[in-house]
Write a protein that holds these residues in place. Structure first.
Motif, PDB file in Angstrom:
ATOM      1  N   ASP A   1      -3.189 -33.603 -31.772  1.00 15.42           N
ATOM      2  CA  ASP A   1      -4.096 -32.479 -31.573  1.00 15.42           C
ATOM      3  C   ASP A   1      -3.419 -31.150 -31.922  1.00 15.42           C
ATOM      4  OD1 ASP A   1      -2.376 -32.518 -29.417  1.00 15.42           O
ATOM      5  OD2 ASP A   1      -3.922 -32.045 -27.926  1.00 15.42           O
TER       6      ASP A   1
ATOM      7  N   LEU B   1      -3.419 -30.897 -35.712  1.00 19.95           N
ATOM      8  CA  LEU B   1      -4.717 -30.523 -36.266  1.00 19.95           C
ATOM      9  C   LEU B   1      -5.021 -29.048 -36.020  1.00 19.95           C
ATOM     10  CD1 LEU B   1      -6.852 -33.666 -35.380  1.00 19.95           C
ATOM     11  CD2 LEU B   1      -5.963 -33.011 -37.613  1.00 19.95           C
TER      12      LEU B   1
ATOM     13  N   ALA C   1      -5.811 -26.202 -38.815  1.00 15.33           N
ATOM     14  CA  ALA C   1      -6.952 -25.278 -38.765  1.00 15.33           C
ATOM     15  C   ALA C   1      -6.498 -23.843 -39.007  1.00 15.33           C
ATOM     16  CB  ALA C   1      -7.660 -25.389 -37.409  1.00 15.33           C
TER      17      ALA C   1
ATOM     18  N   TRP D   1      -7.748 -30.890 -45.377  1.00 15.38           N
ATOM     19  CA  TRP D   1      -8.761 -31.101 -44.341  1.00 15.38           C
ATOM     20  C   TRP D   1      -9.162 -32.555 -44.206  1.00 15.38           C
ATOM     21  CZ3 TRP D   1      -9.670 -28.510 -40.348  1.00 15.38           C
ATOM     22  CH2 TRP D   1      -9.530 -27.130 -40.344  1.00 15.38           C
TER      23      TRP D   1
ATOM     24  N   ALA E   1      -8.818 -34.249 -40.848  1.00 13.64           N
ATOM     25  CA  ALA E   1      -9.637 -33.893 -39.690  1.00 13.64           C
ATOM     26  C   ALA E   1     -10.612 -35.006 -39.328  1.00 13.64           C
ATOM     27  CB  ALA E   1     -10.402 -32.608 -39.962  1.00 13.64           C
TER      28      ALA E   1
ATOM     29  N   LEU F   1     -13.673 -35.210 -36.977  1.00 20.90           N
ATOM     30  CA  LEU F   1     -14.538 -34.325 -36.205  1.00 20.90           C
ATOM     31  C   LEU F   1     -15.397 -35.089 -35.216  1.00 20.90           C
ATOM     32  CD1 LEU F   1     -15.727 -31.874 -39.008  1.00 20.90           C
ATOM     33  CD2 LEU F   1     -13.817 -31.601 -37.412  1.00 20.90           C
TER      34      LEU F   1
ATOM     35  N   ALA G   1     -13.561 -33.382 -44.080  1.00 20.07           N
ATOM     36  CA  ALA G   1     -13.365 -34.227 -42.902  1.00 20.07           C
ATOM     37  C   ALA G   1     -13.284 -35.674 -43.355  1.00 20.07           C
ATOM     38  CB  ALA G   1     -14.514 -34.052 -41.917  1.00 20.07           C
TER      39      ALA G   1
ATOM     40  N   ASN H   1     -11.669 -29.485 -33.342  1.00 21.36           N
ATOM     41  CA  ASN H   1     -12.371 -30.467 -34.159  1.00 21.36           C
ATOM     42  C   ASN H   1     -13.694 -30.897 -33.536  1.00 21.36           C
ATOM     43  OD1 ASN H   1     -10.221 -30.732 -36.139  1.00 21.36           O
ATOM     44  ND2 ASN H   1      -9.069 -31.669 -34.478  1.00 21.36           N
TER      45      ASN H   1
ATOM     46  N   GLN I   1      -9.017 -20.856 -35.681  1.00 20.93           N
ATOM     47  CA  GLN I   1      -9.668 -22.165 -35.645  1.00 20.93           C
ATOM     48  C   GLN I   1     -11.177 -22.029 -35.836  1.00 20.93           C
ATOM     49  OE1 GLN I   1      -8.187 -23.326 -31.831  1.00 20.93           O
ATOM     50  NE2 GLN I   1      -6.310 -24.253 -32.658  1.00 20.93           N
TER      51      GLN I   1
ATOM     52  N   LEU J   1     -13.337 -23.653 -38.971  1.00 21.62           N
ATOM     53  CA  LEU J   1     -14.553 -24.467 -38.833  1.00 21.62           C
ATOM     54  C   LEU J   1     -15.690 -23.876 -39.663  1.00 21.62           C
ATOM     55  CD1 LEU J   1     -14.570 -25.365 -35.021  1.00 21.62           C
ATOM     56  CD2 LEU J   1     -14.386 -26.973 -36.927  1.00 21.62           C
TER      57      LEU J   1
END
Length: 319
Positions: free
Chosen positions: A4, A7, A11, A24, A27, A29, A58, A87, A262, A266
């Protein structure tokens, strides 16, 4: 390094432009859909998931459906379970704002992170194919005779179709408080109730009812747009002498407690997804109107829409 943490670092780096798009692909999600399967939020969330994978931002998207209370139950679960998770995404829209206004849940949309508006869509009102009523004029005449005998079926209390039903009643001289509105936890439940004749008239986004309209199982009698929708031969309420125009919109939020970097990452992923072939096909198939809005502009839009919806619902006697 924990996964985590890794990730989150990705981000932040991606938001700063320090990583290529391929980064990416790491990732995975998680998408909260705060409604039961079969409805507009469900369709939007799954189409977005496909687009995120198609765009290469993703590697996987998992979904969780948690319906009820205009999305407030799913919102509460998302808030509590996803704090700080870069995520995690949640589908939401105008319906959730209406539900928050009417239900006053313990968790509000202001406690999670706005990411992007995706689409707008107008509602359509339909009758079961076997209904003795054939037009919106028939519905209005019955409404005037006996308001309680007309069961309006749609999404949760405070949904745009609920507001539209109240506005229709007001426009034709019937107190909005007298409408008989039957809320459902998801589009699948609403469809079953309409097809089974358990409600008089149903309302939802056109995409949710489109297959049943085209197959003849439902009769479309009005759309809530200002003018007829392209390629859809259904009259507006205004054409039929009912001065009501109301639209729906859908978007996504991120978890509480994520960093600005982050959040921006997104949003960048969502922008990439909306540029994919998969998303373009979903927009066309569902007759959605693209309405991408991110960042501060999206946050300010939500604030304005919340205030506007509240004023509309107060006038309609719903709160």
């Amino acid at each position: 390094m924990r996964r985590d943490t890794f990730l989150k670092s990705l981000a932040a780096l991606a938001a700063a432009g320090a990583l290529p798009n391929a980064a990416w692909a790491a990732a995975n999600l998680k998408m909260m859909i705060p409604a039961n399967p079969g409805g507009g939020w469900d369709g939007t969330g799954r189409a977005l998931g496909d687009a995120l994978r198609d765009a290469g931002v993703a590697s996987s998207v998992t979904y969780e459906n948690k319906g009820g209370a205009a999305g407030a139950i799913g919102l509460a679960q998302f808030f509590n379970a996803s704090k700080g998770d870069p995520n995690a995404l949640m589908v939401m829209g105008a319906v959730m704002l209406g539900g928050i206004i009417t239900g006053k849940p313990p968790v509000s949309i202001t406690q999670v992170t706005p990411i992007a508006r995706l689409t707008t869509e107008y509602n359509v009102f339909v009758l079961p194919a076997e209904s003795p009523l054939k037009t919106m004029k028939d519905v209005v005449e019955q409404l005037k005779k006996d308001p309680g005998s007309v069961k309006w079926g749609g999404g949760s209390r405070g949904a745009t179709e609920h507001i539209a039903a109240a506005q229709i009643a007001q426009a034709v001289g019937v107190p909005a408080a007298k409408i008989n509105y039957v809320p459902f936890r998801g589009g699948g439940e609403a469809v079953a109730a309409i097809l089974g004749g358990n409600v008089t008239v149903g309302g939802s986004g056109y995409s949710e009812f489109q297959p049943y309209i085209e197959s003849g199982k439902m009769r479309a009698i009005a759309v809530t747009s200002d003018k007829r929708l392209d390629g859809i031969n259904v009259p507006t309420l205004k054409e039929q002498g009912i001065d009501v125009v109301i639209g729906n919109w859908r978007g996504v939020y991120g978890a509480a407690g994520i960093t600005p970097a982050q959040r921006d990452a997104l949003a960048a992923m969502i922008v990439k997804a909306t540029q994919s072939k998969s998303w373009a096909e979903a927009v066309k198939k569902n007759n959605w109107t693209p309405a991408l809005l991110t960042g501060k502009a999206f946050e300010e839009f939500v604030d304005r829409d919340f205030s506007s919806l509240r004023a509309t619902m107060v006038r309609a006697g719903m709160v």
